[in-house]
Design a protein around this motif. Structure first.
Motif, PDB file in Angstrom:
ATOM      1  N   UNK A  14       5.206  33.789 -58.233  1.00 16.74           N
ATOM      2  CA  UNK A  14       6.556  34.322 -58.029  1.00 16.74           C
ATOM      3  C   UNK A  14       6.649  35.052 -56.702  1.00 16.74           C
ATOM      4  N   UNK A  15       5.644  35.845 -56.383  1.00 17.91           N
ATOM      5  CA  UNK A  15       5.631  36.567 -55.117  1.00 17.91           C
ATOM      6  C   UNK A  15       5.616  35.593 -53.945  1.00 17.91           C
ATOM      7  N   UNK A  16       4.858  34.509 -54.073  1.00 20.53           N
ATOM      8  CA  UNK A  16       4.811  33.507 -53.006  1.00 20.53           C
ATOM      9  C   UNK A  16       6.176  32.860 -52.805  1.00 20.53           C
ATOM     10  N   UNK A  17       6.876  32.565 -53.927  1.00 23.43           N
ATOM     11  CA  UNK A  17       8.218  31.980 -53.834  1.00 23.43           C
ATOM     12  C   UNK A  17       9.176  32.936 -53.132  1.00 23.43           C
ATOM     13  N   UNK A  18       9.110  34.220 -53.510  1.00 22.89           N
ATOM     14  CA  UNK A  18       9.999  35.211 -52.901  1.00 22.89           C
ATOM     15  C   UNK A  18       9.720  35.365 -51.412  1.00 22.89           C
ATOM     16  N   UNK A  19       8.447  35.401 -51.051  1.00 30.95           N
ATOM     17  CA  UNK A  19       8.091  35.523 -49.641  1.00 30.95           C
ATOM     18  C   UNK A  19       8.557  34.306 -48.867  1.00 30.95           C
ATOM     19  N   UNK A  20       8.362  33.124 -49.435  1.00 29.88           N
ATOM     20  CA  UNK A  20       8.798  31.894 -48.770  1.00 29.88           C
ATOM     21  C   UNK A  20      10.306  31.875 -48.582  1.00 29.88           C
ATOM     22  N   UNK A  21      11.037  32.288 -49.638  1.00 33.31           N
ATOM     23  CA  UNK A  21      12.490  32.328 -49.541  1.00 33.31           C
ATOM     24  C   UNK A  21      12.943  33.336 -48.495  1.00 33.31           C
ATOM     25  N   UNK A  22      12.281  34.490 -48.465  1.00 28.95           N
ATOM     26  CA  UNK A  22      12.642  35.513 -47.480  1.00 28.95           C
ATOM     27  C   UNK A  22      12.397  35.012 -46.065  1.00 28.95           C
ATOM     28  N   UNK A  23      11.254  34.346 -45.869  1.00 28.57           N
ATOM     29  CA  UNK A  23      10.956  33.820 -44.540  1.00 28.57           C
ATOM     30  C   UNK A  23      11.963  32.758 -44.125  1.00 28.57           C
ATOM     31  N   UNK A  24      12.464  31.992 -45.098  1.00 26.34           N
ATOM     32  CA  UNK A  24      13.415  30.927 -44.792  1.00 26.34           C
ATOM     33  C   UNK A  24      14.824  31.461 -44.576  1.00 26.34           C
ATOM     34  N   UNK A  25      15.196  32.550 -45.275  1.00 28.84           N
ATOM     35  CA  UNK A  25      16.574  33.027 -45.236  1.00 28.84           C
ATOM     36  C   UNK A  25      16.780  34.225 -44.316  1.00 28.84           C
ATOM     37  N   UNK A  26      15.754  35.045 -44.138  1.00 27.70           N
ATOM     38  CA  UNK A  26      15.923  36.303 -43.432  1.00 27.70           C
ATOM     39  C   UNK A  26      15.303  36.256 -42.048  1.00 27.70           C
ATOM     40  N   UNK A  27      15.737  37.184 -41.209  1.00 25.47           N
ATOM     41  CA  UNK A  27      15.217  37.275 -39.863  1.00 25.47           C
ATOM     42  C   UNK A  27      15.101  38.741 -39.467  1.00 25.47           C
ATOM     43  N   UNK A  28      14.261  39.002 -38.490  1.00 24.71           N
ATOM     44  CA  UNK A  28      14.112  40.364 -37.983  1.00 24.71           C
ATOM     45  C   UNK A  28      15.087  40.662 -36.849  1.00 24.71           C
ATOM     46  N   UNK A  29      15.801  39.661 -36.387  1.00 21.59           N
ATOM     47  CA  UNK A  29      16.754  39.847 -35.296  1.00 21.59           C
ATOM     48  C   UNK A  29      18.073  39.178 -35.640  1.00 21.59           C
TER      49      UNK A  29
END
Length: 439
Positions: free
Chosen positions: A29-44
């Motif tokens: 579950x944590x891996x899925x959340x991290x993957x989704x965050x990396x795909x949807x979110x950005x630092x800039x």
């Protein structure tokens, strides 16, 4: 014969399997959340912070808004909207300020597809800050259909972060937004029927669509991001003051505030109803926009044609009432942005000039409204409005503030709306309002 008792090591074995599976599920579950965050979110953010609005950008935004919301064409008739890149920049700047922390940018550019070599496409970028240094970025690429004369939805390619959105889902969401923009229309026009033509060139975009009615845009905005007054209560409050003749704004406010609240409504919701009803009477050109789904209910209220004034001026009554109604339903940020941008647009050639007196009326209405919709202050504000006077709405010393400033005069004395000089002028207005007892 008594069987041997299990050893401690043996008794622990049956529980080890479920615990291990639980850890694997948590890790997955944590891996899925991290993957989704990396795909949807950005630092800039994709969209930079909007530039400080000036006279030109405000005038361009007003030109576009007048086409979108100010048409007198009857509901159901065809209306054409043509916007240039400058007008898109103005609209995006106003929207970014009013809807912050959302940032919006719209660009017209040559078409990338060979079949549209003589046409163009529109790119809409959006960035939304989530906090903790995280951003959601989205890009919408809008292209006319291959047959520009066909009544069909445009090609729409949307990407959120690095995740593409299926076109059917984008079209569904666009249709929902269009439906919402029509407020509570009895017979909303589906987007597929309303959009008759959409063309884009590198220097302008053109829409031909069925006019959803004068009240559509503001009513839909209130439904999407604000608090809409109950239509029956709004109609009752408005009809009670609609026939008021020869009144100044304080008298109109006193008449409205003296109305007995309906059973089961909170003080803050009743104030929201009253402030919207006051604006409908004081700003008749916005009556349908403000009425929203109560339009049919107020059609036969017998409204007086006499103007409402504040300090002998019709424009000041309109500024106060409209700012109060927008603040009460959409929030002070929207009302304040619209007020500032309007004054900047007025400083353009042919306008009435930037007026700090108008701005003072705007800020007075906004402050009354924001206090009126706070549960802890709502009843206190009601008591004050029942006996309000002109000086308590707009102190006389504010009537001497600078006004009629063209672009050159405004920039000479105040530079821009983010300058220390302008901030000092606004602080002076707020201090005078506070000294007069404006919440």
């Amino acid at each position: 014969m008594t069987p041997p008792e299990p050893s401690p090591a043996d008794s622990a074995k049956p529980a080890r399997g479920p615990r291990r599976r639980g850890r694997w599920l948590l890790a997955a579950l944590l891996a899925v959340l991290v993957t989704a965050a990396l795909a949807l979110l950005s630092l800039t953010p994709l969209v930079p912070e909007a530039a400080t609005p000036d006279t030109a950008s405000a005038a361009a935004a007003r030109n576009a808004l007048q086409q979108i919301t100010g048409s007198d064409t009857r509901r159901g008739a065809l209306v054409q909207i043509t916007v240039t890149q400058r007008e898109l920049d103005g609209l995006a700047g106003l929207a970014s300020e009013a809807l912050a922390p959302l940032r919006i940018r719209a660009r017209l550019q040559p078409a990338a597809l060979p079949r549209q070599s003589r046409g163009g496409e529109m790119v809409v970028d959006m960035s939304r800050e989530l906090g903790a240094g995280l951003w959601v970025n989205a890009v919408a690429l809008v292209r006319p259909t291959e047959d520009s004369k066909a009544a069909a939805l445009p090609d729409l390619a949307v990407t959120i972060g690095r995740v593409p959105v299926p076109q059917w889902l984008s079209h569904w969401a666009l249709a929902r937004l269009w439906r919402q923009a029509q407020g509570d229309a009895a017979k909303p026009v589906p987007l597929e029927q309303a959009l008759r033509r959409f063309t884009v060139t590198p220097d302008r975009a053109r829409l031909v669509l069925v006019n959803p009615g004068r009240g559509a845009a503001l009513a839909g905005l209130a439904q999407a991001g604000g608090t809409t007054p109950d239509p029956e209560m709004l109609a009752a409050a408005y009809c009670a003051i609609a026939g008021t003749a020869g009144a100044d704004l304080p008298k109109l406010v006193r008449l409205a505030a003296a109305q007995k609240p309906p059973a089961g409504i909170s003080a803050e919701d009743h104030n929201r109803v009253l402030l919207t009803a006051i604006a409908m009477r004081a700003v008749p050109e916005y009556r349908e926009k403000l009425a929203g789904s109560a339009r049919a209910l107020v059609a036969n209220c017998g409204a007086s044609a006499d103007p409402i004034t504040l300090a002998g001026r019709e424009d000041l009554a309109k500024h106060w009432a409209l700012s109060a109604a927008i603040s009460a339903t959409l929030g002070s940020q929207v009302a304040r942005s619209m007020g500032t941008w309007k004054e900047l647009a007025d400083s353009s050639e042919g306008g009435s000039g930037f007026s700090f007196v108008d701005l003072a009326a705007d800020r007075s209405g906004e402050r009354f409204a924001m206090a009126a919709v706070k549960p802890q202050l709502a009843r206190t504000v009601q008591t004050r409005l029942v006996a309000i006077t002109q000086d308590q709405i707009l102190p006389p010393e504010l009537l001497t503030r600078p006004e009629g400033l063209d672009r050159a005069a405004f920039e000479r004395d105040y530079t821009a709306v983010d300058s220390p000089e302008y901030a000092a002028a606004v602080r002076t207005i707020d201090r005078m309002l506070g000294n007069a007892g404006v919440p």
